[in-house]
Scaffold this motif. Structure first.
Motif, PDB file in Angstrom:
ATOM      1  N   SER A 215       0.828  -1.201   0.000  1.00 37.59           N
ATOM      2  CA  SER A 215       0.000   0.000   0.000  1.00 37.59           C
ATOM      3  C   SER A 215       0.866   1.257   0.000  1.00 37.59           C
ATOM      4  O   SER A 215       0.545   2.255  -0.665  1.00 37.59           O
ATOM      5  CB  SER A 215      -0.930  -0.007   1.214  1.00 37.59           C
ATOM      6  N   ALA A 216       1.985   1.206   0.742  1.00 37.39           N
ATOM      7  CA  ALA A 216       2.906   2.347   0.783  1.00 37.39           C
ATOM      8  C   ALA A 216       3.510   2.616  -0.591  1.00 37.39           C
ATOM      9  O   ALA A 216       3.696   3.781  -0.983  1.00 37.39           O
ATOM     10  CB  ALA A 216       4.013   2.086   1.798  1.00 37.39           C
ATOM     11  N   ILE A 217       3.814   1.564  -1.339  1.00 38.30           N
ATOM     12  CA  ILE A 217       4.350   1.739  -2.697  1.00 38.30           C
ATOM     13  C   ILE A 217       3.369   2.520  -3.556  1.00 38.30           C
ATOM     14  O   ILE A 217       3.745   3.455  -4.285  1.00 38.30           O
ATOM     15  CB  ILE A 217       4.655   0.369  -3.337  1.00 38.30           C
ATOM     16  N   LYS A 218       2.092   2.168  -3.462  1.00 37.40           N
ATOM     17  CA  LYS A 218       1.069   2.862  -4.251  1.00 37.40           C
ATOM     18  C   LYS A 218       0.993   4.340  -3.870  1.00 37.40           C
ATOM     19  O   LYS A 218       0.879   5.211  -4.741  1.00 37.40           O
ATOM     20  CB  LYS A 218      -0.288   2.184  -4.032  1.00 37.40           C
ATOM     21  N   ASP A 219       1.064   4.635  -2.566  1.00 41.00           N
ATOM     22  CA  ASP A 219       0.978   6.026  -2.127  1.00 41.00           C
ATOM     23  C   ASP A 219       2.205   6.826  -2.566  1.00 41.00           C
ATOM     24  O   ASP A 219       2.088   8.001  -2.954  1.00 41.00           O
ATOM     25  CB  ASP A 219       0.835   6.084  -0.603  1.00 41.00           C
ATOM     26  N   LEU A 220       3.383   6.218  -2.507  1.00 41.43           N
ATOM     27  CA  LEU A 220       4.597   6.907  -2.962  1.00 41.43           C
ATOM     28  C   LEU A 220       4.524   7.201  -4.459  1.00 41.43           C
ATOM     29  O   LEU A 220       4.899   8.290  -4.909  1.00 41.43           O
ATOM     30  CB  LEU A 220       5.830   6.060  -2.646  1.00 41.43           C
ATOM     31  N   ASN A 221       4.030   6.234  -5.220  1.00 40.41           N
ATOM     32  CA  ASN A 221       3.907   6.451  -6.662  1.00 40.41           C
ATOM     33  C   ASN A 221       2.832   7.498  -6.977  1.00 40.41           C
ATOM     34  O   ASN A 221       2.977   8.281  -7.927  1.00 40.41           O
ATOM     35  CB  ASN A 221       3.581   5.135  -7.360  1.00 40.41           C
ATOM     36  N   LYS A 222       1.768   7.523  -6.183  1.00 41.02           N
ATOM     37  CA  LYS A 222       0.732   8.551  -6.369  1.00 41.02           C
ATOM     38  C   LYS A 222       1.312   9.938  -6.122  1.00 41.02           C
ATOM     39  O   LYS A 222       1.026  10.888  -6.861  1.00 41.02           O
ATOM     40  CB  LYS A 222      -0.435   8.288  -5.416  1.00 41.02           C
ATOM     41  N   PHE A 223       2.137  10.072  -5.081  1.00 37.86           N
ATOM     42  CA  PHE A 223       2.767  11.362  -4.812  1.00 37.86           C
ATOM     43  C   PHE A 223       3.645  11.775  -5.989  1.00 37.86           C
ATOM     44  O   PHE A 223       3.605  12.931  -6.429  1.00 37.86           O
ATOM     45  CB  PHE A 223       3.607  11.279  -3.543  1.00 37.86           C
ATOM     46  N   ASN A 224       4.433  10.856  -6.504  1.00 40.57           N
ATOM     47  CA  ASN A 224       5.322  11.186  -7.619  1.00 40.57           C
ATOM     48  C   ASN A 224       4.531  11.522  -8.884  1.00 40.57           C
ATOM     49  O   ASN A 224       4.945  12.381  -9.676  1.00 40.57           O
ATOM     50  CB  ASN A 224       6.297  10.045  -7.884  1.00 40.57           C
ATOM     51  N   ASP A 225       3.406  10.843  -9.088  1.00 42.26           N
ATOM     52  CA  ASP A 225       2.559  11.172 -10.235  1.00 42.26           C
ATOM     53  C   ASP A 225       2.021  12.595 -10.105  1.00 42.26           C
ATOM     54  O   ASP A 225       1.981  13.353 -11.081  1.00 42.26           O
ATOM     55  CB  ASP A 225       1.400  10.178 -10.341  1.00 42.26           C
ATOM     56  N   ARG A 226       1.605  12.959  -8.902  1.00 40.55           N
ATOM     57  CA  ARG A 226       1.116  14.321  -8.662  1.00 40.55           C
ATOM     58  C   ARG A 226       2.240  15.337  -8.796  1.00 40.55           C
ATOM     59  O   ARG A 226       2.046  16.438  -9.307  1.00 40.55           O
ATOM     60  CB  ARG A 226       0.489  14.407  -7.265  1.00 40.55           C
ATOM     61  N   LEU A 227       3.423  14.955  -8.330  1.00 39.66           N
ATOM     62  CA  LEU A 227       4.573  15.852  -8.431  1.00 39.66           C
ATOM     63  C   LEU A 227       4.915  16.124  -9.891  1.00 39.66           C
ATOM     64  O   LEU A 227       5.243  17.251 -10.272  1.00 39.66           O
ATOM     65  CB  LEU A 227       5.766  15.237  -7.700  1.00 39.66           C
ATOM     66  N   GLU A 228       4.815  15.095 -10.691  1.00 44.57           N
ATOM     67  CA  GLU A 228       5.112  15.235 -12.119  1.00 44.57           C
ATOM     68  C   GLU A 228       4.118  16.161 -12.809  1.00 44.57           C
ATOM     69  O   GLU A 228       4.446  16.827 -13.794  1.00 44.57           O
ATOM     70  CB  GLU A 228       5.097  13.850 -12.774  1.00 44.57           C
TER      71      GLU A 228
END
Length: 368
Positions: A215-228
């Protein structure tokens, strides 16, 4: 001579065969069913503890090649805030140092977690690992615990990084609102490392540890997607880098102290059954920090260039990579002056201290 050796080896099996032949039919069926279940179960356990999928001591090079790809000037709420840009300019929306790109630190943190729980099984929460060897914890034996210790060491580095992402790096000057995705990831990564599907205390079913980490992996990737997309903030300022390297220096400093204590007080050579736990935990920690610190160079490239840290950062990465060359088949905790059994703990501890020295020097330069 050979016949005597073979006879000695076969004797216990002959005895067990005779005992099995004297049992009743019901007991025979029960034992056969038990063996059918346990043999593949233990086979899978032995395989997962010995095979390290995706392990690559040069994996951090992927982050060192990351380049800054600036897009359109973003809104004040998002992007990577680079260098020491004035707070007033950021608030007024006149920031030209922001760029819409992914954070390599977040990328490395997610990838390391993926390596631990998806590319490999998370050993510490497996039922057979929790059961131990006839009730003796695997950590107290020389068997099947190296990978678990490595994973826990790498995960400690990931946990430390997740805390820094929430507290400082994922918001502007620590005064803005905490990022929800990073906060969720931090909470999941802090979850107990050894939870299986069921527990006796408290009694009942549980969500196993790997599920939280996934679940943490998904949240980290979501943050990076938003950052992008410039919908999140990564605050790449010099003071944040200073705090980040300082916390890492303290973390590996504590690990170095553990290695030193074990090396000085337990000189049992190859017969120290806890030396491998200490070694592989430290090795996993350094393995993770190699990727995270290489990724930090990409995220803080403006600060590193402005403070002229390129040379010392090169040395830091070289020391981290060199420490990963110490991967003996059997861990020995001999006396440092010994000539038969080497002291692998002292050797790895030496490299960790060199890495820490580089981090302290970087911190000193940033603090000027």
């Amino acid at each position: 001579m050979l016949k005597s050796i073979l006879s000695f080896i076969a004797k216990p099996f002959i005895w067990l065969g005779g005992l099995f032949g004297r049992l009743g039919m019901i007991l025979k069926i029960a034992i056969i069913v038990l063996l059918i279940v346990l043999v593949p179960f233990y086979g899978y356990f032995f395989w997962t503890t010995q095979v390290w999928n995706g392990f690559d001591p040069d994996y951090a090079q992927a982050y060192s090649h990351a380049t800054k790809e600036a897009g359109d000037v973003p809104e004040p709420s998002g992007g990577i805030v680079s260098g020491d840009t004035d707070e007033t300019d950021k608030t007024a929306g006149r920031t030209n140092d922001k760029s819409c790109r992914r954070s390599m630190i977040v990328e490395a943190t997610a990838n390391l977690t993926n390596f631990n729980v998806n590319e490999n099984a998370w050993i510490s929460s497996m039922l057979l690992y929790k059961m131990g060897l006839f009730g003796i914890p695997w950590d107290a034996t020389p068997f099947f615990d190296n990978k678990a210790a490595f994973q826990r060491g790498a995960h400690q580095a990931v946990q430390r990084t997740a805390v820094e992402l929430v507290d400082a790096l994922g918001r502007v000057r620590g005064t803005s609102q905490v990022d929800k995705d990073l906060q969720e990831a931090r909470g999941d990564l802090q979850f107990n490392e050894s939870t299986w599907y069921f527990s006796l205390s408290p009694f009942g079913p549980k969500t196993p540890t790997p599920s939280f980490y996934r679940s943490a992996i998904k949240d980290l990737n979501k943050f990076n997607d938003r950052l992008e997309k410039c919908d999140a903030v990564f605050d790449a300022r010099a003071d944040n880098l200073l705090e980040f390297v300082d916390r890492i220096a303290r973390d590996i400093g504590a690990t170095s102290a553990v290695l030193r204590e074990r090396s000085e007080n337990y000189n049992s050579g190859w017969f120290d059954t806890r030396a491998d736990d200490r070694f592989w935990f430290a090795y996993g920690q350094i393995y993770a920090y190699y990727g995270i610190l290489t990724a930090a160079r990409a995220d803080f490239e403006d600060v590193i260039r402005e403070r002229r840290l390129e040379a010392i950062w090169d040395e830091l990465e070289e020391q981290l990579r060199a420490s990963l060359n110490i991967a003996p088949f059997i861990i020995s905790n001999g006396a440092e002056a010994g000539w038969i059994m080497p002291s692998h703990l002292a050797t790895l501890g030496f490299y960790i201290l060199r890495v820490r020295s580089n981090l302290v020097e970087i911190r000193t330069i940033l603090d000027r």
